[in-house]
Scaffold this motif. Structure first.
Motif, PDB file in Angstrom:
ATOM      1  N   LEU A  84       0.833  -1.195   0.000  1.00 51.55           N
ATOM      2  CA  LEU A  84       0.000   0.000   0.000  1.00 51.55           C
ATOM      3  C   LEU A  84       0.872   1.252   0.000  1.00 51.55           C
ATOM      4  CD1 LEU A  84      -2.797   1.281   0.067  1.00 51.55           C
ATOM      5  CD2 LEU A  84      -2.747   1.090   2.582  1.00 51.55           C
ATOM      6  N   GLU A  85       1.995   1.204   0.697  1.00 50.08           N
ATOM      7  CA  GLU A  85       2.894   2.359   0.743  1.00 50.08           C
ATOM      8  C   GLU A  85       3.440   2.672  -0.653  1.00 50.08           C
ATOM      9  OE1 GLU A  85       3.149  -0.348   2.862  1.00 50.08           O
ATOM     10  OE2 GLU A  85       2.060   0.724   4.445  1.00 50.08           O
ATOM     11  N   GLU A  86       3.821   1.639  -1.388  1.00 48.90           N
ATOM     12  CA  GLU A  86       4.305   1.840  -2.754  1.00 48.90           C
ATOM     13  C   GLU A  86       3.197   2.434  -3.625  1.00 48.90           C
ATOM     14  OE1 GLU A  86       6.032  -0.760  -6.519  1.00 48.90           O
ATOM     15  OE2 GLU A  86       5.908  -1.710  -4.552  1.00 48.90           O
ATOM     16  N   TRP A  87       1.988   1.899  -3.499  1.00 50.32           N
ATOM     17  CA  TRP A  87       0.858   2.417  -4.260  1.00 50.32           C
ATOM     18  C   TRP A  87       0.613   3.885  -3.924  1.00 50.32           C
ATOM     19  CZ3 TRP A  87      -3.673   4.778  -2.960  1.00 50.32           C
ATOM     20  CH2 TRP A  87      -4.574   4.970  -4.007  1.00 50.32           C
ATOM     21  N   ARG A  88       0.607   4.212  -2.622  1.00 50.12           N
ATOM     22  CA  ARG A  88       0.352   5.602  -2.201  1.00 50.12           C
ATOM     23  C   ARG A  88       1.393   6.560  -2.782  1.00 50.12           C
ATOM     24  NH1 ARG A  88      -3.881   5.949   0.985  1.00 50.12           N
ATOM     25  NH2 ARG A  88      -4.336   4.394   2.555  1.00 50.12           N
ATOM     26  N   GLN A  89       2.654   6.188  -2.718  1.00 50.34           N
ATOM     27  CA  GLN A  89       3.718   7.066  -3.226  1.00 50.34           C
ATOM     28  C   GLN A  89       3.562   7.284  -4.731  1.00 50.34           C
ATOM     29  OE1 GLN A  89       6.031   8.857  -1.630  1.00 50.34           O
ATOM     30  NE2 GLN A  89       6.737   9.663  -3.583  1.00 50.34           N
ATOM     31  N   LYS A  90       3.401   6.214  -5.470  1.00 53.92           N
ATOM     32  CA  LYS A  90       3.273   6.314  -6.930  1.00 53.92           C
ATOM     33  C   LYS A  90       2.022   7.096  -7.322  1.00 53.92           C
ATOM     34  CE  LYS A  90       1.626   3.156  -9.422  1.00 53.92           C
ATOM     35  NZ  LYS A  90       1.247   1.872  -9.895  1.00 53.92           N
ATOM     36  N   THR A  91       0.916   6.779  -6.659  1.00 52.52           N
ATOM     37  CA  THR A  91      -0.338   7.440  -6.992  1.00 52.52           C
ATOM     38  C   THR A  91      -0.294   8.922  -6.627  1.00 52.52           C
ATOM     39  OG1 THR A  91      -1.531   5.364  -6.720  1.00 52.52           O
ATOM     40  CG2 THR A  91      -2.841   7.381  -6.639  1.00 52.52           C
ATOM     41  N   ARG A  92       0.305   9.247  -5.497  1.00 50.79           N
ATOM     42  CA  ARG A  92       0.440  10.665  -5.121  1.00 50.79           C
ATOM     43  C   ARG A  92       1.245  11.423  -6.172  1.00 50.79           C
ATOM     44  NH1 ARG A  92       1.414  13.614   0.464  1.00 50.79           N
ATOM     45  NH2 ARG A  92       1.879  15.664  -0.386  1.00 50.79           N
ATOM     46  N   GLU A  93       2.370  10.853  -6.593  1.00 49.88           N
ATOM     47  CA  GLU A  93       3.186  11.506  -7.627  1.00 49.88           C
ATOM     48  C   GLU A  93       2.383  11.712  -8.909  1.00 49.88           C
ATOM     49  OE1 GLU A  93       6.639   9.018  -8.059  1.00 49.88           O
ATOM     50  OE2 GLU A  93       7.413   9.557  -6.073  1.00 49.88           O
ATOM     51  N   ASN A  94       1.629  10.686  -9.318  1.00 47.81           N
ATOM     52  CA  ASN A  94       0.808  10.796 -10.529  1.00 47.81           C
ATOM     53  C   ASN A  94      -0.269  11.857 -10.372  1.00 47.81           C
ATOM     54  OD1 ASN A  94       2.273   8.792 -11.818  1.00 47.81           O
ATOM     55  ND2 ASN A  94       0.842   7.182 -11.280  1.00 47.81           N
ATOM     56  N   LEU A  95      -0.913  11.912  -9.209  1.00 45.85           N
ATOM     57  CA  LEU A  95      -1.953  12.907  -8.972  1.00 45.85           C
ATOM     58  C   LEU A  95      -1.372  14.324  -8.923  1.00 45.85           C
ATOM     59  CD1 LEU A  95      -4.097  11.018  -6.317  1.00 45.85           C
ATOM     60  CD2 LEU A  95      -4.826  11.655  -8.643  1.00 45.85           C
ATOM     61  N   GLU A  96      -0.209  14.480  -8.313  1.00 39.29           N
ATOM     62  CA  GLU A  96       0.430  15.803  -8.275  1.00 39.29           C
ATOM     63  C   GLU A  96       0.782  16.275  -9.680  1.00 39.29           C
ATOM     64  OE1 GLU A  96       3.623  15.070  -5.513  1.00 39.29           O
ATOM     65  OE2 GLU A  96       2.401  15.699  -3.787  1.00 39.29           O
ATOM     66  N   GLU A  97       1.311  15.366 -10.489  1.00 38.16           N
ATOM     67  CA  GLU A  97       1.653  15.698 -11.872  1.00 38.16           C
ATOM     68  C   GLU A  97       0.394  16.029 -12.680  1.00 38.16           C
ATOM     69  OE1 GLU A  97       3.368  13.131 -15.513  1.00 38.16           O
ATOM     70  OE2 GLU A  97       4.688  13.214 -13.755  1.00 38.16           O
ATOM     71  N   GLU A  98      -0.630  15.197 -12.541  1.00 35.41           N
ATOM     72  CA  GLU A  98      -1.889  15.436 -13.245  1.00 35.41           C
ATOM     73  C   GLU A  98      -2.512  16.762 -12.813  1.00 35.41           C
ATOM     74  OE1 GLU A  98      -6.309  13.414 -13.771  1.00 35.41           O
ATOM     75  OE2 GLU A  98      -4.737  12.273 -12.778  1.00 35.41           O
ATOM     76  N   GLY A  99      -2.458  17.034 -11.512  1.00 39.57           N
ATOM     77  CA  GLY A  99      -3.024  18.269 -10.980  1.00 39.57           C
ATOM     78  C   GLY A  99      -2.365  19.511 -11.549  1.00 39.57           C
ATOM     79  N   GLN A 100      -1.061  19.451 -11.760  1.00 44.06           N
ATOM     80  CA  GLN A 100      -0.353  20.585 -12.360  1.00 44.06           C
ATOM     81  C   GLN A 100      -0.825  20.830 -13.785  1.00 44.06           C
ATOM     82  OE1 GLN A 100       3.805  19.655 -11.975  1.00 44.06           O
ATOM     83  NE2 GLN A 100       3.871  20.201  -9.811  1.00 44.06           N
ATOM     84  N   ILE A 101      -1.135  19.763 -14.492  1.00 46.11           N
ATOM     85  CA  ILE A 101      -1.574  19.876 -15.887  1.00 46.11           C
ATOM     86  C   ILE A 101      -3.041  20.288 -15.970  1.00 46.11           C
ATOM     87  CG2 ILE A 101      -1.980  18.565 -18.022  1.00 46.11           C
ATOM     88  CD1 ILE A 101       0.451  16.798 -17.115  1.00 46.11           C
ATOM     89  N   VAL A 102      -3.879  19.635 -15.179  1.00 43.57           N
ATOM     90  CA  VAL A 102      -5.322  19.815 -15.287  1.00 43.57           C
ATOM     91  C   VAL A 102      -5.838  20.970 -14.428  1.00 43.57           C
ATOM     92  CG1 VAL A 102      -7.557  18.641 -15.007  1.00 43.57           C
ATOM     93  CG2 VAL A 102      -5.594  17.375 -15.832  1.00 43.57           C
ATOM     94  N   GLY A 103      -5.165  21.232 -13.304  1.00 43.56           N
ATOM     95  CA  GLY A 103      -5.565  22.364 -12.476  1.00 43.56           C
ATOM     96  C   GLY A 103      -6.204  22.022 -11.149  1.00 43.56           C
ATOM     97  N   PHE A 104      -5.627  21.079 -10.407  1.00 44.80           N
ATOM     98  CA  PHE A 104      -6.094  20.805  -9.049  1.00 44.80           C
ATOM     99  C   PHE A 104      -4.879  20.509  -8.175  1.00 44.80           C
ATOM    100  CE2 PHE A 104      -6.343  16.616 -11.156  1.00 44.80           C
ATOM    101  CZ  PHE A 104      -5.635  15.808 -10.275  1.00 44.80           C
ATOM    102  N   ASP A 105      -5.069  20.640  -6.858  1.00 45.49           N
ATOM    103  CA  ASP A 105      -4.006  20.366  -5.898  1.00 45.49           C
ATOM    104  C   ASP A 105      -4.246  19.030  -5.218  1.00 45.49           C
ATOM    105  OD1 ASP A 105      -2.644  22.804  -6.285  1.00 45.49           O
ATOM    106  OD2 ASP A 105      -4.060  23.823  -4.954  1.00 45.49           O
ATOM    107  N   PHE A 106      -3.154  18.318  -4.966  1.00 42.17           N
ATOM    108  CA  PHE A 106      -3.249  17.062  -4.231  1.00 42.17           C
ATOM    109  C   PHE A 106      -3.482  17.356  -2.755  1.00 42.17           C
ATOM    110  CE2 PHE A 106      -1.494  13.927  -1.393  1.00 42.17           C
ATOM    111  CZ  PHE A 106      -2.127  12.783  -1.840  1.00 42.17           C
ATOM    112  N   THR A 107      -4.395  16.623  -2.153  1.00 38.63           N
ATOM    113  CA  THR A 107      -4.585  16.588  -0.704  1.00 38.63           C
ATOM    114  C   THR A 107      -4.836  15.126  -0.341  1.00 38.63           C
ATOM    115  OG1 THR A 107      -6.980  16.931  -0.849  1.00 38.63           O
ATOM    116  CG2 THR A 107      -5.602  18.914  -0.618  1.00 38.63           C
ATOM    117  N   PRO A 108      -4.540  14.717   0.882  1.00 36.20           N
ATOM    118  CA  PRO A 108      -4.748  13.322   1.261  1.00 36.20           C
ATOM    119  C   PRO A 108      -6.199  12.846   1.120  1.00 36.20           C
ATOM    120  CG  PRO A 108      -3.337  14.397   2.848  1.00 36.20           C
ATOM    121  CD  PRO A 108      -3.862  15.468   1.940  1.00 36.20           C
ATOM    122  N   ASP A 109      -7.137  13.786   1.153  1.00 38.33           N
ATOM    123  CA  ASP A 109      -8.540  13.386   1.014  1.00 38.33           C
ATOM    124  C   ASP A 109      -9.093  13.641  -0.391  1.00 38.33           C
ATOM    125  OD1 ASP A 109      -8.608  16.148   1.170  1.00 38.33           O
ATOM    126  OD2 ASP A 109     -10.274  16.209   2.595  1.00 38.33           O
TER     127      ASP A 109
END
Length: 150
Positions: A111-136
């Motif tokens: 789960l830790e590996e999934w969380r790290q990878k998914t967070r990075e992907n969401l942060e990258e996507e957010g920069q492109i699409v226009g949203f900020d990553f938050t844990p929720d």
């Protein structure tokens, strides 16, 4: 073969009528895990789920997936590989994803590996699409099964 020819072949071989829910095409490209590897995992029965950012659906005014929809999975060359059917869809916060759910993606060893990878992907996507990553941050969790391959 075009996606529409493939869909017609699927309907005919499975004895389904035109009322079967065709939701479109589905691709498996992502940072750190190529589409070819994901398709191999899908066809081997190791990949039975995927996560998507809720924000991307909302920003792009896309229709959310629902249970019992069919998607044609395309290979790297754009040709149809198989048909998947959604077996369940949930919307939940990133920080409430369980290992049981994450493991169904068939890509990570914890789960830790999934969380790290998914967070990075969401942060990258957010920069492109226009949203900020938050844990929720909300995710769309889709489970599926391969129902046809030629």
């Amino acid at each position: 073969m075009t996606e529409y020819e493939y869909w017609e072949q699927f309907l005919k071989e499975k004895g389904l009528d035109q009322e079967a829910k065709y939701a479109g095409v589905f691709g498996f490209e992502a940072k750190g895990f190529g589409g070819t590897e994901r398709i191999a995992a899908l066809l081997a029965g190791k990949k039975t789920a995927a996560f998507f950012s809720y924000a991307s659906f909302a920003i792009d005014n896309e229709i959310f997936p629902v249970t019992d929809e069919h998607y044609i999975v395309l290979g790297a060359d754009g040709s149809p590989v198989c048909v998947i059917k959604t077996t369940g869809v949930q919307i939940l916060p990133y920080d409430q994803v369980t290992w049981e759910m994450a493991a169904k993606e068939g890509e990570d060893s914890s789960l830790e590996e999934w969380r790290q990878k998914t967070r990075e992907n969401l942060e990258e996507e957010g920069q492109i699409v226009g949203f900020d990553f938050t844990p929720d941050i909300k995710l769309v969790y889709m489970e599926f099964e391969v129902v046809y391959r030629s």
